[in-house]
Design a protein around this motif. Structure first.
Motif, PDB file in Angstrom:
ATOM      1  N   THR A   1      92.272  48.482 -34.938  1.00  0.00           N
ATOM      2  CA  THR A   1      92.600  49.604 -34.629  1.00  0.00           C
ATOM      3  C   THR A   1      93.404  50.674 -35.467  1.00  0.00           C
ATOM      4  O   THR A   1      94.248  50.083 -36.017  1.00  0.00           O
ATOM      5  N   GLY A   2      93.144  51.943 -35.465  1.00  0.00           N
ATOM      6  CA  GLY A   2      94.008  52.720 -36.332  1.00  0.00           C
ATOM      7  C   GLY A   2      93.878  52.399 -38.066  1.00  0.00           C
ATOM      8  O   GLY A   2      94.639  52.797 -38.649  1.00  0.00           O
ATOM      9  N   SER A   3      92.785  51.818 -38.574  1.00  0.00           N
ATOM     10  CA  SER A   3      92.852  51.015 -39.810  1.00  0.00           C
ATOM     11  C   SER A   3      91.715  52.194 -40.732  1.00  0.00           C
ATOM     12  O   SER A   3      91.535  51.941 -41.672  1.00  0.00           O
ATOM     13  N   GLY A   4      91.153  53.197 -39.986  1.00  0.00           N
ATOM     14  CA  GLY A   4      90.530  54.161 -40.722  1.00  0.00           C
ATOM     15  C   GLY A   4      88.774  53.822 -40.781  1.00  0.00           C
ATOM     16  O   GLY A   4      88.322  54.265 -41.651  1.00  0.00           O
ATOM     17  N   LYS A   5      88.399  53.364 -39.573  1.00  0.00           N
ATOM     18  CA  LYS A   5      87.055  53.101 -39.696  1.00  0.00           C
ATOM     19  C   LYS A   5      86.277  54.290 -39.590  1.00  0.00           C
ATOM     20  O   LYS A   5      85.272  54.422 -40.081  1.00  0.00           O
ATOM     21  N   THR A   6      86.734  55.555 -39.172  1.00  0.00           N
ATOM     22  CA  THR A   6      85.952  56.758 -39.175  1.00  0.00           C
ATOM     23  C   THR A   6      85.586  57.215 -40.525  1.00  0.00           C
ATOM     24  O   THR A   6      84.286  57.129 -40.692  1.00  0.00           O
ATOM     25  N   TRP A   7      86.460  57.140 -41.488  1.00  0.00           N
ATOM     26  CA  TRP A   7      86.189  57.442 -42.839  1.00  0.00           C
ATOM     27  C   TRP A   7      85.359  56.054 -43.459  1.00  0.00           C
ATOM     28  O   TRP A   7      84.374  56.333 -44.560  1.00  0.00           O
ATOM     29  N   ALA A   8      85.308  55.119 -42.916  1.00  0.00           N
ATOM     30  CA  ALA A   8      84.679  53.826 -43.380  1.00  0.00           C
ATOM     31  C   ALA A   8      83.228  54.177 -43.330  1.00  0.00           C
ATOM     32  O   ALA A   8      82.341  53.737 -44.121  1.00  0.00           O
TER      33      ALA A   8
ATOM     34  N   ARG B   1      89.980  54.050 -26.125  1.00  0.00           N
ATOM     35  CA  ARG B   1      89.329  53.843 -27.443  1.00  0.00           C
ATOM     36  C   ARG B   1      89.137  55.011 -28.367  1.00  0.00           C
ATOM     37  O   ARG B   1      88.692  56.174 -27.947  1.00  0.00           O
ATOM     38  N   GLY B   2      89.532  54.670 -29.704  1.00  0.00           N
ATOM     39  CA  GLY B   2      88.949  55.805 -30.871  1.00  0.00           C
ATOM     40  C   GLY B   2      90.078  56.615 -30.837  1.00  0.00           C
ATOM     41  O   GLY B   2      90.221  57.180 -31.971  1.00  0.00           O
ATOM     42  N   LEU B   3      90.620  57.032 -29.738  1.00  0.00           N
ATOM     43  CA  LEU B   3      91.471  58.437 -29.937  1.00  0.00           C
ATOM     44  C   LEU B   3      92.486  58.256 -30.895  1.00  0.00           C
ATOM     45  O   LEU B   3      93.540  57.356 -30.747  1.00  0.00           O
TER      46      LEU B   3
ATOM     47  N   GLY C   1     100.990  52.244 -33.518  1.00  0.00           N
ATOM     48  CA  GLY C   1     100.838  51.392 -34.445  1.00  0.00           C
ATOM     49  C   GLY C   1      99.890  51.633 -35.393  1.00  0.00           C
ATOM     50  O   GLY C   1      99.308  51.019 -36.298  1.00  0.00           O
ATOM     51  N   ARG C   2      99.238  52.970 -35.385  1.00  0.00           N
ATOM     52  CA  ARG C   2      98.024  53.295 -36.202  1.00  0.00           C
ATOM     53  C   ARG C   2      98.638  53.646 -37.776  1.00  0.00           C
ATOM     54  O   ARG C   2      99.609  53.970 -37.904  1.00  0.00           O
ATOM     55  N   MET C   3      97.552  53.112 -38.517  1.00  0.00           N
ATOM     56  CA  MET C   3      97.931  53.037 -40.116  1.00  0.00           C
ATOM     57  C   MET C   3      99.417  52.295 -40.349  1.00  0.00           C
ATOM     58  O   MET C   3     100.300  52.685 -41.023  1.00  0.00           O
TER      59      MET C   3
HETATM   60  N1  LIG Z   1      92.790  55.745 -46.555  1.00  0.00           N
HETATM   61  C1  LIG Z   1      93.585  56.416 -45.551  1.00  0.00           C
HETATM   62  N2  LIG Z   1      94.972  56.478 -45.963  1.00  0.00           N
HETATM   63  C2  LIG Z   1      95.781  57.187 -44.845  1.00  0.00           C
HETATM   64  N3  LIG Z   1      95.532  57.381 -43.749  1.00  0.00           N
HETATM   65  C3  LIG Z   1      94.203  57.304 -43.411  1.00  0.00           C
HETATM   66  C4  LIG Z   1      93.102  56.830 -44.281  1.00  0.00           C
HETATM   67  N4  LIG Z   1      91.999  56.903 -43.863  1.00  0.00           N
HETATM   68  C5  LIG Z   1      92.303  57.094 -42.284  1.00  0.00           C
HETATM   69  N5  LIG Z   1      93.665  57.632 -42.346  1.00  0.00           N
HETATM   70  C6  LIG Z   1      94.140  58.115 -41.005  1.00  0.00           C
HETATM   71  O1  LIG Z   1      94.311  57.177 -40.036  1.00  0.00           O
HETATM   72  C7  LIG Z   1      94.185  57.614 -38.936  1.00  0.00           C
HETATM   73  C8  LIG Z   1      93.330  56.456 -38.087  1.00  0.00           C
HETATM   74  O2  LIG Z   1      91.915  56.756 -38.732  1.00  0.00           O
HETATM   75  P1  LIG Z   1      90.668  56.377 -37.665  1.00  0.00           P
HETATM   76  O3  LIG Z   1      90.890  57.091 -36.430  1.00  0.00           O
HETATM   77  O4  LIG Z   1      89.310  56.327 -38.404  1.00  0.00           O
HETATM   78  O5  LIG Z   1      91.136  54.720 -37.111  1.00  0.00           O
HETATM   79  P2  LIG Z   1      89.952  53.852 -36.347  1.00  0.00           P
HETATM   80  O6  LIG Z   1      90.048  52.726 -37.236  1.00  0.00           O
HETATM   81  O7  LIG Z   1      88.711  54.285 -36.152  1.00  0.00           O
HETATM   82  O8  LIG Z   1      90.949  53.572 -35.081  1.00  0.00           O
HETATM   83  P3  LIG Z   1      90.305  52.908 -33.602  1.00  0.00           P
HETATM   84  O9  LIG Z   1      90.080  51.830 -33.703  1.00  0.00           O
HETATM   85  O10 LIG Z   1      91.317  53.389 -32.809  1.00  0.00           O
HETATM   86  O11 LIG Z   1      89.061  54.205 -33.426  1.00  0.00           O
HETATM   87  C9  LIG Z   1      93.696  59.044 -38.804  1.00  0.00           C
HETATM   88  O12 LIG Z   1      94.753  59.878 -38.643  1.00  0.00           O
HETATM   89  C10 LIG Z   1      93.193  59.121 -40.375  1.00  0.00           C
HETATM   90  O13 LIG Z   1      93.115  60.409 -40.836  1.00  0.00           O
END
Ligand SMILES: Nc1ncnc2c1ncn2[C@@H]1O[C@H](COP(=O)(O)OP(=O)(O)OP(=O)(O)O)[C@@H](O)[C@H]1O
Length: 503
Positions: free
Chosen positions: A152-159, A439-441, A469-471
């Motif tokens: 969680t919180g590891s940046g999957k959206t941009w992935a 989830r996801g928020l 604990g995100r990022m």
């Molecule tokens: N490369 C990066 N460096 C720093 N911050 C980032 C990076 N990529 C994403 N973030 C930030 O990290 C936060 C969490 O990203 P995101 O919501 O995509 O996580 P996730 O893995 O989808 O989490 P979840 O599993 O809870 O859905 C967001 O605020 C996003 O802007």
């Protein structure tokens, strides 16, 4: 004037770490003492939490394959992304990352301009490196199915957004004469997540000259048809709302909607492919006859989910990171035993005391603290809210029965960056909710999560705890138990302290 009912001066919490006999105060934000022992954490089998379906690790080979991809890349410039997308992506993250709340060192020191952001170096996270390398590097013309699984919180959206946008920006111009139609779709389970992902895409669409649309409860059909004729690059929606399009008279058949879609993302996929959603989700996917890329993404891979998608799609490329199914190391996990005095079995009293302790613990100086409390059943939310109000707390509750706009307004109070606290009395806001919002928020800068009920499985525990604990920012998770729960949670603090995987 917010006054709190005090049970006694100092909260006594069951200690999960540190020397015997000394209950740590909440003030100490001692880092999780997992670093030393976490190195051999993977030597142990995943810890099965609770009697329900367990989590399934993707095969070792794919995870190890990802490991060596990740180690070498530390900069988005080393990844295959067109320059205008790379710049837009880095800028979007710089402005909206949860890391910014770490930069709020005091109410007055808000980041005001770009140059102050420059101190924030944006590097690709492991899951982004792996997904971009593997998906952008895949030249096969055939239909490719991927799973992206990372903590969680590891940046999957941009992935998944980076490969999706790269594919749109590098696609051959269509020779069909008309641009009308939808090129790609992102499916999410809740209105709040549709808003969240749509906002992220909206931050970059103008500079990339892309037409995007959110199709949700508050969307306007006329606006949809106008954009449909021009050509929609990305539609962000829920499976239910997407299916509802075919009820409009001007939409002759589902094929008209789906015929041009070449890239689809199913986010929070283990939810959208579980028995409550799968009929609707699969009905949509099977109408997309021109798909080149289909991505399923989630922070948990339940065994049932794995079985379902492997049955439908025999060839899947799985992308998962080394920390999958582990709680972020930056999270401190504590048990609170409500069976002991003075709570004497009352979880609500233990909750009120924990909130009082968080309020007084000196953390988040200068900002309004926000705590999210999770319960298992929506019918318990209002009772907990009313009870906490009697203790003087500023508390709101959200369930799926609430009006969507009210839900969004309340979520916004907790998902936006921390607010400076002007008066010392109104220093704590509490949100009581269920897995609707686990989830996801991207709760921004939430440092405390309280699990009033013990989650019934590892997946719920991972997602609820993962709202903090995100990022890798610091966060605390308190689980309130009674003696009857002890068997269920036995060994959990040690497992989490040692950064072991949940199964
Ligand atoms: N490369 C990066 N460096 C720093 N911050 C980032 C990076 N990529 C994403 N973030 C930030 O990290 C936060 C969490 O990203 P995101 O919501 O995509 O996580 P996730 O893995 O989808 O989490 P979840 O599993 O809870 O859905 C967001 O605020 C996003 O802007």
């Amino acid at each position: 004037m917010q006054k709190f009912v005090r049970y006694y001066a100092r909260p006594r919490f069951l200690r999960h770490s540190g020397p015997k006999g000394r209950g740590p105060s909440l003030n100490k934000s001692s880092t999780n003492s997992s670093t030393s022992s976490s190195s051999n954490a993977d030597a142990y089998p995943p810890y099965k939490f609770g009697p329900y379906p367990s989590l399934n690790l993707p095969d070792e080979k794919s995870r190890n394959g990802v490991n060596n991809l990740i180690d070498k890349i530390t900069d988005f410039n080393e990844l295959k992304i067109v320059p205008q997308l790379r710049d837009a992506l880095i800028n979007e993250i710089k402005y909206n990352t949860v890391l910014r709340s770490q930069n709020y060192v005091s109410p007055t020191k808000k980041i005001k301009s770009t140059n102050e952001l420059n101190g924030l170096i944006i590097r690709p996270t492991p899951v982004q490196t792996a997904a971009i390398k593997i998906i952008n590097g895949n030249k096969s013309e055939f239909f490719n199915v991927y799973t992206i699984a990372a903590e969680t919180g590891s940046g999957k959206t941009w992935a998944y957004l980076a490969p999706l946008l790269q594919s749109l920006l590098t696609a051959e111009p269509s020779n069909s004469g008309s641009n009308a139609g939808i090129k790609s779709v992102i499916l999410l389970p809740t209105h709040e997540l549709v808003d969240q992902v749509f906002n992220t895409v909206s931050n970059v669409a103008p500079s990339l000259n892309l037409n995007i649309i959110k199709w949700d409860t508050d969307s306007n059909y006329k606006n949809f048809i106008e954009l449909f004729k021009k050509g929609i690059d990305i539609m962000v929606t829920t499976p239910g709302k997407l299916s509802s399009l075919s009820k409009y008279p001007s939409i002759s058949s589902p094929r008209m909607i789906f015929s041009k879609i070449s890239f689809t993302v199913v986010d929070e996929a283990d939810t959208l492919m579980d028995p409550s959603f799968i009929d609707e989700t699969y009905h949509i996917l099977k109408n997309m006859n021109n798909l080149s890329n289909l991505i399923f993404t989630s922070a948990t891979v339940p065994s049932k989910f794995n079985k379902t998608i492997s049955h439908i799609y025999p060839k899947i490329t799985s992308i998962s990171t080394p920390n999958l199914h582990k709680l972020p190391k930056s999270i401190e996990f504590r048990l609170i035993n409500a069976s002991v005095a003075p709570y004497k079995g009352s979880k609500i009293k233990a909750l009120a005391q924990a909130l009082y302790a968080i309020h007084c613990d000196g953390t988040e100086q200068g900002f309004i603290k926000r705590v999210v409390v999770f319960v298992n059943k929506k019918e318990d939310v209002n009772g907990v809210v009313e009870k906490l109000k009697t203790f003087g707390h500023n508390v709101k509750g959200i369930t799926s029965d609430d009006d969507v706009q009210i839900r969004k307004d309340i979520v916004n109070e907790f998902s936006s960056a921390p607010e400076p606290s002007t008066n010392d009395n109104n220093r704590l806001k509490v949100l009581v909710t269920t897995d609707l919002l686990s989830r996801g928020l991207n709760f921004n800068g939430i440092r405390n999560i309280i699990l009033l009920d013990v989650p019934s499985n590892s997946s719920d525990l991972v997602h609820r705890a993962g709202r903090t604990g995100r990022m890798n920012q610091s966060g605390r998770v308190f689980m309130i138990i009674n003696d009857s729960d002890k068997g269920h949670v036995k060994g959990l603090p040690k497992v989490l302290r040692n950064n072991r995987r949940l199964g």
